[in-house]
Design an enzyme around this catalytic site. Structure first.
Site, PDB file in Angstrom:
ATOM      1  CG  ASN A  57       0.526 -49.529 -10.362  1.00 53.05           C
ATOM      2  OD1 ASN A  57      -0.117 -49.833  -9.357  1.00 53.05           O
ATOM      3  ND2 ASN A  57       1.832 -49.405 -10.359  1.00 53.05           N
ATOM      4  CG  HIS A 463      -3.902 -38.600   3.279  1.00 53.44           C
ATOM      5  ND1 HIS A 463      -2.538 -38.367   3.274  1.00 53.44           N
ATOM      6  CD2 HIS A 463      -4.077 -39.745   2.569  1.00 53.44           C
ATOM      7  CE1 HIS A 463      -1.928 -39.313   2.578  1.00 53.44           C
ATOM      8  NE2 HIS A 463      -2.826 -40.160   2.149  1.00 53.44           N
TER       9      HIS A 463
END
Length: 719
Positions: A57, A463
């Site tokens: 991350n 999206h």
């Protein structure tokens, strides 16, 4: 943004004190991920997994978010963040916050996790701790498998400092030529084509603890370090240090100037592979000041960009240990079940050629909600698409692909559908970050197979997760739809929590037809029958529904909002939520990651409660509930309450009409709000406090609860 004032208190809602910094809020999320790695209640290998996720991350955070801030500083951007910080101040705050967190991560791995792994038969050893036999084996392994692919690069007046590729692991080597007595510098890149951790054969697994164990080995860079004389014969090796550089990896494509978007993205991917500017240096803490300053200078970094690591670098590579056959050190395996209405699939193949027991027949009898990973993605969404591809009554299939797996069965079904003579249209989002290359490959393959491939609307990222199937049924055409919160990716569907609505509601079918026309043609559709669509209507409807709750409260009625999402960033939405709190609306927000809203401020946001749930699965579904004075409304869809989702992306959010599904979604929200094991409460100072069950209280773990509920609904007794 124009100043918004409360009618009652004339409070300036743009005041920076009312907002958390977006970047620091994300770091708080990643701190919660790390907490799973530190929690002894988490199975050991799962703790290792969370430690790897924390590191991975961070890699993406630096490649994208920190890189963007650095570009702003370089460009002299003066715009302040919502919390009133300059780009430079944000970079300083990131470094100050991260330094102790990263130190804690590495200390925990070196001093606690490695010890516990050792006790469980997983021996991640240092080369210096090996016995003679083990060293001999690894030295031979080095000569045969590692040495041939290594390329030492000298640094001197005739050899400039080499290019350091993004996220590669390297050794900085200091040598001395005995003939001229000069110190020299060289760089050795650790090959990424080989495993990071090299295992010893079973007969050499025995350690000082006399336990053979399941796995014994060492990091590859230590093997290279102790065999450097092979790379530099005749030289004296004085010292060597591992280091790692992170570079800007975000793409920059001006669509208005790109005649061919696919070609433009491919060119940008080539630039990414070469790597952008450096944004972070990770280096062994024991490195000499001279070598440290040399690398900082050559990478054009600042001291604040450097993270001194006391231990192994690149802990994201720890994910490989999840492949070990140690079930007792992992979460109990989860096998997704079928929704009760699809139980017939277990008995037969669901013949889709007639009007009998088929997927389309199920949907005609009522809307169907699927909840992944508790419900099988393969036997629901993939089945829906594969049946459509082979069903002779299906005329057309249209869908959006934002991210999918490398060996996606969806792609195969779409190709089969085109070969079966159906009209197949796929919108492939080429700008899906870090999936661009994969999406380009599939786009080309689909086009070659006769599928109509489009790349969306200029200036907007698509999206939304939608599928439309057009089917001839006797004397009429019927449209079937899937509207989801997650990607059409069977791999992530096993670890991300997502929702999907399967329906043949005529208005939803008509809305998706209009939406696909907007995506593929020149439609300027501004209104939809049921869908809330960004960037057309979603923002205005969200604001309007929040204001509706405010008005109910002002009339002495009940105001209630429960919203679940990944991130809450948009300032206009946050300001409206603040006004709702001041009007007396009770608000519960379930936000997995970034939350820029500041709850719990007396007489300002004290009606707002925010929790984040971090656990076995990655929370990814979006659910929005509004009480509406008893005429309740609930929605699911792909959009977070972020400016990019509401203004710069194509998103679709659908209302839920089915009373049964409405109740299911309310139950999902209720389970999460009651969680006392994996839920973290956001405090008014920006910190999170994890809930803990009282001694006399039952443990309520969201993911465990949903797994148990799924098994019960399928009539399965959990053994």
């Amino acid at each position: 943004m124009t100043s918004t004032k409360s009618l009652d208190n004339a409070i300036d809602l743009n005041d920076p004190q009312y907002y958390f910094n977006r970047e620091l809020s994300w770091l708080e999320f990643n701190r919660r991920v790390l907490a799973e790695a530190l929690d002894k209640r988490t199975p050991l290998l799962e703790r290792l997994k969370f430690m790897a996720i924390f590191s991975s991350n961070l890699d993406e955070f630096f490649m994208v978010r920190v890189a963007a801030l650095k570009k702003q500083v370089a460009a002299g951007v003066t715009k302040l963040s919502a919390d009133g910080r300059t780009s430079k101040q944000q970079l300083e705050a990131i470094a100050n916050m991260l330094t102790p967190i990263i130190k804690k991560q590495h200390q925990h791995f070196e001093k606690i996790l490695k010890k516990e792994l050792n006790q469980s038969g997983v021996h991640i050893l240092n080369y210096v701790d090996l016995n003679q036999e083990q060293r001999a084996y690894l030295n031979e392994f080095f000569e045969e498998y590692i040495f041939p692919v290594l390329t030492p690069l000298a640094v001197d007046p005739s050899h400039p400092f080499p290019y350091i590729s993004n996220l590669s692991l390297n050794l900085a080597v200091v040598l001395k030529d005995p003939q001229i007595d000069n110190e020299l510098f060289a760089r050795v890149k650790i090959p990424q084509v080989l495993s990071r951790f090299i295992a010893l054969p079973e007969e050499l697994r025995q350690t000082h603890q006399k336990k053979p164990g399941v796995w014994t080995g060492v990091p590859i860079e230590q093997i290279v370090t102790h065999n450097l004389e092979y790379l530099f014969p005749g030289m004296s090796i004085l010292e060597s240090y591992a280091f790692r550089v992170t570079r800007n990896a975000d793409l920059s494509v001006e669509e208005d100037e790109a005649d061919d978007l696919l070609l433009a993205i491919e060119k940008e991917l080539q630039k990414r592979r070469m790597g952008g500017s450096s944004v972070r240096l990770e280096i062994e803490a024991s490195v000499s000041p001279e070598i440290r300053s040399t690398i900082i200078r050559e990478m054009t970094l600042e001291e604040s960009d450097v993270y001194d690591i006391d231990g192994l670098l690149s802990l994201g590579d720890l994910m490989s240990f999840m492949a070990l056959p140690l079930a007792e050190l992992k979460d109990k395996p989860w096998n997704a079940v079928l929704p009760p209405r699809l139980s017939w699939l277990q008995e037969n193949d669901g013949d889709s050629s007639g009007e009998g027991e088929s997927f389309f027949n199920v949907i005609r009898h009522g809307d169907l909600l699927v909840h992944h990973p508790y419900h099988s993605f393969t036997s629901t969404v993939l089945r829906f698409i594969s049946e459509a591809a082979s069903d002779p009554h299906v005329l057309a299939i249209k869908m959006t692909l934002y991210r999918t797996s490398g060996d996606s069965p969806i792609i195969k079904s779409l190709i089969a559908a085109a070969q079966n003579g159906k009209q197949v249209v796929v919108l492939v989002e080429l700008k899906a970050r870090f999936d661009e290359e994969n999406n380009i490959l599939w786009a080309k393959k689909l086009e070659k197979s006769g599928v109509h491939v489009v790349y969306g609307v200029t200036g907007l990222k698509t999206h939304t997760k939608i599928t439309l199937v057009v089917r001839q049924e006797k004397e009429r055409i019927r449209r079937y739809v899937h509207i989801g919160t997650g990607n059409y990716n069977p791999k992530t569907a096993k670890i991300y929590t997502d929702l999907g609505l399967l329906s043949c509601n005529p208005e939803l079918g008509a809305d998706l037809t209009d939406l696909f026309n907007f995506l593929t043609g020149y439609s300027q559709q501004k209104s939809y029958r049921k869908l809330l669509v960004a960037p057309v209507s979603l923002r205005d409807r969200i604001i309007a529904m929040i204001k509706r709750e405010i008005e109910h409260c002002r009339q002495g009625k009940t105001g209630r909002i429960v919203a679940k999402m990944n991130s809450l960033v948009d300032q206009e939405v946050i300001q409206t939520i603040y006004l709702a709190s001041q009007a007396g609306v009770e608000i519960d927000l379930i936000v997995r990651g970034i939350c820029c809203l500041r709850p719990g401020i007396p007489d300002f946001s004290d009606k707002i409660r925010v929790i984040s749930i971090i656990g076995r699965f990655l929370e990814h579904s979006r659910i929005f509930y509004f009480h509406n004075n008893g005429d309740e409304e609930i929605y699911i869809g792909s959009a977070d309450w972020m400016t990019r989702n509401l203004s710069r992306r194509v998103e679709a959010v659908t209302p839920i009409d089915s009373p049964e599904i409405f109740g299911d979604l309310q139950e999902i929200l209720g389970v999460m709000l009651a969680d006392n094991r994996k839920a973290w409460e956001l405090q008014s100072d920006g910190t999170f406090v994890q809930r803990k069950p009282r001694k006399d209280e039952e443990v309520r773990n969201t993911h465990q609860t949903f797994m148990e509920m799924a098994l019960q609904s399928a009539g399965i007794v959990d053994s």
